[in-house]
Write a protein that holds these residues in place. Sequence first.
Motif, PDB file in Angstrom:
ATOM      1  N   LYS A   1      53.373   0.305  62.610  1.00  0.00           N
ATOM      2  CA  LYS A   1      54.666   1.248  62.766  1.00  0.00           C
ATOM      3  C   LYS A   1      54.413   2.126  64.055  1.00  0.00           C
ATOM      4  O   LYS A   1      53.230   2.354  64.468  1.00  0.00           O
ATOM      5  CB  LYS A   1      54.973   2.191  61.576  1.00  0.00           C
ATOM      6  N   THR A   2      55.390   2.678  64.682  1.00  0.00           N
ATOM      7  CA  THR A   2      55.353   3.754  65.810  1.00  0.00           C
ATOM      8  C   THR A   2      55.770   4.875  65.459  1.00  0.00           C
ATOM      9  O   THR A   2      56.641   4.941  64.915  1.00  0.00           O
ATOM     10  CB  THR A   2      55.637   3.032  67.170  1.00  0.00           C
ATOM     11  N   ALA A   3      55.150   6.087  66.223  1.00  0.00           N
ATOM     12  CA  ALA A   3      55.602   7.321  65.643  1.00  0.00           C
ATOM     13  C   ALA A   3      55.776   8.209  67.023  1.00  0.00           C
ATOM     14  O   ALA A   3      54.556   8.202  67.716  1.00  0.00           O
ATOM     15  CB  ALA A   3      54.879   7.874  64.626  1.00  0.00           C
ATOM     16  N   LEU A   4      56.644   8.796  67.265  1.00  0.00           N
ATOM     17  CA  LEU A   4      56.827   9.873  68.229  1.00  0.00           C
ATOM     18  C   LEU A   4      56.663  11.340  67.796  1.00  0.00           C
ATOM     19  O   LEU A   4      57.333  11.655  66.717  1.00  0.00           O
ATOM     20  CB  LEU A   4      57.995   9.875  69.043  1.00  0.00           C
ATOM     21  N   VAL A   5      55.566  11.994  68.130  1.00  0.00           N
ATOM     22  CA  VAL A   5      55.612  13.331  67.453  1.00  0.00           C
ATOM     23  C   VAL A   5      55.726  14.533  68.434  1.00  0.00           C
ATOM     24  O   VAL A   5      54.906  14.573  69.309  1.00  0.00           O
ATOM     25  CB  VAL A   5      54.029  13.695  66.637  1.00  0.00           C
ATOM     26  N   THR A   6      56.731  15.417  68.557  1.00  0.00           N
ATOM     27  CA  THR A   6      56.857  16.279  69.438  1.00  0.00           C
ATOM     28  C   THR A   6      55.997  17.810  69.131  1.00  0.00           C
ATOM     29  O   THR A   6      55.990  17.792  67.896  1.00  0.00           O
ATOM     30  CB  THR A   6      58.401  16.925  69.599  1.00  0.00           C
ATOM     31  N   GLY A   7      55.648  18.480  69.901  1.00  0.00           N
ATOM     32  CA  GLY A   7      54.797  19.485  69.706  1.00  0.00           C
ATOM     33  C   GLY A   7      53.564  18.918  68.997  1.00  0.00           C
ATOM     34  O   GLY A   7      52.782  19.617  68.169  1.00  0.00           O
ATOM     35  N   GLY A   8      53.019  17.677  69.569  1.00  0.00           N
ATOM     36  CA  GLY A   8      52.136  17.293  68.756  1.00  0.00           C
ATOM     37  C   GLY A   8      50.556  17.383  69.183  1.00  0.00           C
ATOM     38  O   GLY A   8      49.662  16.875  68.791  1.00  0.00           O
ATOM     39  N   SER A   9      50.672  18.362  70.130  1.00  0.00           N
ATOM     40  CA  SER A   9      49.032  18.461  70.890  1.00  0.00           C
ATOM     41  C   SER A   9      48.266  19.560  70.050  1.00  0.00           C
ATOM     42  O   SER A   9      47.034  19.722  70.478  1.00  0.00           O
ATOM     43  CB  SER A   9      49.492  19.072  72.085  1.00  0.00           C
ATOM     44  N   ARG A  10      48.876  20.141  69.343  1.00  0.00           N
ATOM     45  CA  ARG A  10      47.938  21.542  68.554  1.00  0.00           C
ATOM     46  C   ARG A  10      48.780  21.605  67.017  1.00  0.00           C
ATOM     47  O   ARG A  10      49.847  21.169  66.792  1.00  0.00           O
ATOM     48  CB  ARG A  10      47.751  22.594  69.372  1.00  0.00           C
ATOM     49  N   GLY A  11      47.961  22.361  66.524  1.00  0.00           N
ATOM     50  CA  GLY A  11      48.688  23.004  65.036  1.00  0.00           C
ATOM     51  C   GLY A  11      49.175  21.913  64.131  1.00  0.00           C
ATOM     52  O   GLY A  11      48.560  20.986  64.092  1.00  0.00           O
ATOM     53  N   LEU A  12      50.320  22.259  63.469  1.00  0.00           N
ATOM     54  CA  LEU A  12      50.825  21.627  62.745  1.00  0.00           C
ATOM     55  C   LEU A  12      51.471  20.058  63.088  1.00  0.00           C
ATOM     56  O   LEU A  12      51.083  19.239  62.418  1.00  0.00           O
ATOM     57  CB  LEU A  12      52.195  22.114  62.009  1.00  0.00           C
TER      58      LEU A  12
ATOM     59  N   ALA B   1      50.473  14.323  63.282  1.00  0.00           N
ATOM     60  CA  ALA B   1      50.079  12.938  64.096  1.00  0.00           C
ATOM     61  C   ALA B   1      48.925  12.326  63.395  1.00  0.00           C
ATOM     62  O   ALA B   1      48.926  11.088  63.425  1.00  0.00           O
ATOM     63  CB  ALA B   1      50.064  13.335  65.654  1.00  0.00           C
ATOM     64  N   GLN B   2      47.855  13.151  63.207  1.00  0.00           N
ATOM     65  CA  GLN B   2      46.869  12.659  62.628  1.00  0.00           C
ATOM     66  C   GLN B   2      47.017  11.717  61.228  1.00  0.00           C
ATOM     67  O   GLN B   2      46.481  10.681  61.020  1.00  0.00           O
ATOM     68  CB  GLN B   2      45.710  13.688  62.554  1.00  0.00           C
ATOM     69  N   ALA B   3      47.797  12.256  60.347  1.00  0.00           N
ATOM     70  CA  ALA B   3      48.163  11.743  59.333  1.00  0.00           C
ATOM     71  C   ALA B   3      48.867  10.400  59.315  1.00  0.00           C
ATOM     72  O   ALA B   3      48.420   9.387  58.951  1.00  0.00           O
ATOM     73  CB  ALA B   3      49.098  12.797  58.195  1.00  0.00           C
ATOM     74  N   LEU B   4      49.869  10.404  60.275  1.00  0.00           N
ATOM     75  CA  LEU B   4      50.427   9.174  60.587  1.00  0.00           C
ATOM     76  C   LEU B   4      49.545   8.272  61.206  1.00  0.00           C
ATOM     77  O   LEU B   4      49.434   6.831  60.891  1.00  0.00           O
ATOM     78  CB  LEU B   4      51.705   9.422  61.349  1.00  0.00           C
TER      79      LEU B   4
ATOM     80  N   GLY C   1      57.947  -0.134  72.654  1.00  0.00           N
ATOM     81  CA  GLY C   1      58.905  -1.208  72.373  1.00  0.00           C
ATOM     82  C   GLY C   1      59.952  -0.556  71.426  1.00  0.00           C
ATOM     83  O   GLY C   1      61.154  -0.995  71.389  1.00  0.00           O
ATOM     84  N   GLN C   2      59.732   0.370  70.461  1.00  0.00           N
ATOM     85  CA  GLN C   2      60.674   0.831  69.296  1.00  0.00           C
ATOM     86  C   GLN C   2      59.785   2.097  68.833  1.00  0.00           C
ATOM     87  O   GLN C   2      58.679   2.453  68.971  1.00  0.00           O
ATOM     88  CB  GLN C   2      60.969  -0.171  68.476  1.00  0.00           C
ATOM     89  N   VAL C   3      60.692   2.930  68.366  1.00  0.00           N
ATOM     90  CA  VAL C   3      60.127   4.147  67.498  1.00  0.00           C
ATOM     91  C   VAL C   3      60.449   4.047  66.244  1.00  0.00           C
ATOM     92  O   VAL C   3      62.051   3.817  65.810  1.00  0.00           O
ATOM     93  CB  VAL C   3      60.795   5.592  68.137  1.00  0.00           C
TER      94      VAL C   3
END
Length: 263
Positions: free
Chosen positions: A14-25, A30-33, A89-91
């Motif tokens: 699977k692929t995942a896009l995480v916004t605001g993903g560089s720190r904090g929550l 992102a790490q969990a996924l 390729g896809q999200v």
Amino acid sequence: MTRTIQQLFDLTGKTALVTGGSRGLGLQLAQALGEAGAKIMLSSRKAEDLEESAATLKAAGIAVDWIAADCSKEADIRGLADETIKRMGQVDILVNNAGAAWGAPAEDHPVEAWDKVMNLNIRGYFILSQHIAKHSMIARRSGRIINVASIAGLGGNPPEMTTVAYNTSKGAVINFTRALGCEWGKYNITVNAICPGFFPSRMTVGTLKALGEEKLAAHAPLGRLGDDEDLKGLCVLYASDAGKHITAQWLAVDGGVSSVTGG
């Protein structure tokens, strides 16, 4: 044949896009996924933060890439979506987490600050969700959208907390989640929200300073603030087939704060 619990939670491929993903929550999500097997695309405004966070995830064996984008700007949002689809390729999983807060008494709250908070915290969520769905999820009849709301969206605040725009925006995120989940169920796209309580982060520095960590922790039946693990389980549940029959829902991850009368 019925799958095992390990298979249901597995995000390999699977692929995942995480916004605001560089720190904090956002980085925690992102790490969990990534730990569950997904390939991660991180996004936030600052390239240097993204480089550092991507290196951290790579060191943990997570496949990760990054794109700097400002999710308060429509052109950046659409560019982020298109570039992510081009590279990945896809999200399969979209995590809307980029956000802003502003503290000011309602009677003196600058309108431009209100607009800034609402623009990033809810308008940006809608534009990115719409674009990703139209270009990567609807035709495939598959997708998971996870919106990061807040327990601030469930009600008001103590008098010393003056975050009317933030509370309003997060309330909007919760009902956006309900409405979108109901509308896009026909495409097999689930839409759910996480409502964090108080977690130490840059977003909550003002609140933590004003009220004190010990006082905030004392409001929680569990007697503590959230930590670097507390959002991971719910995130993977929403993102995986373990949660395939859950949509248009929200859940507070707050140590019980939102269930306390007067809390």
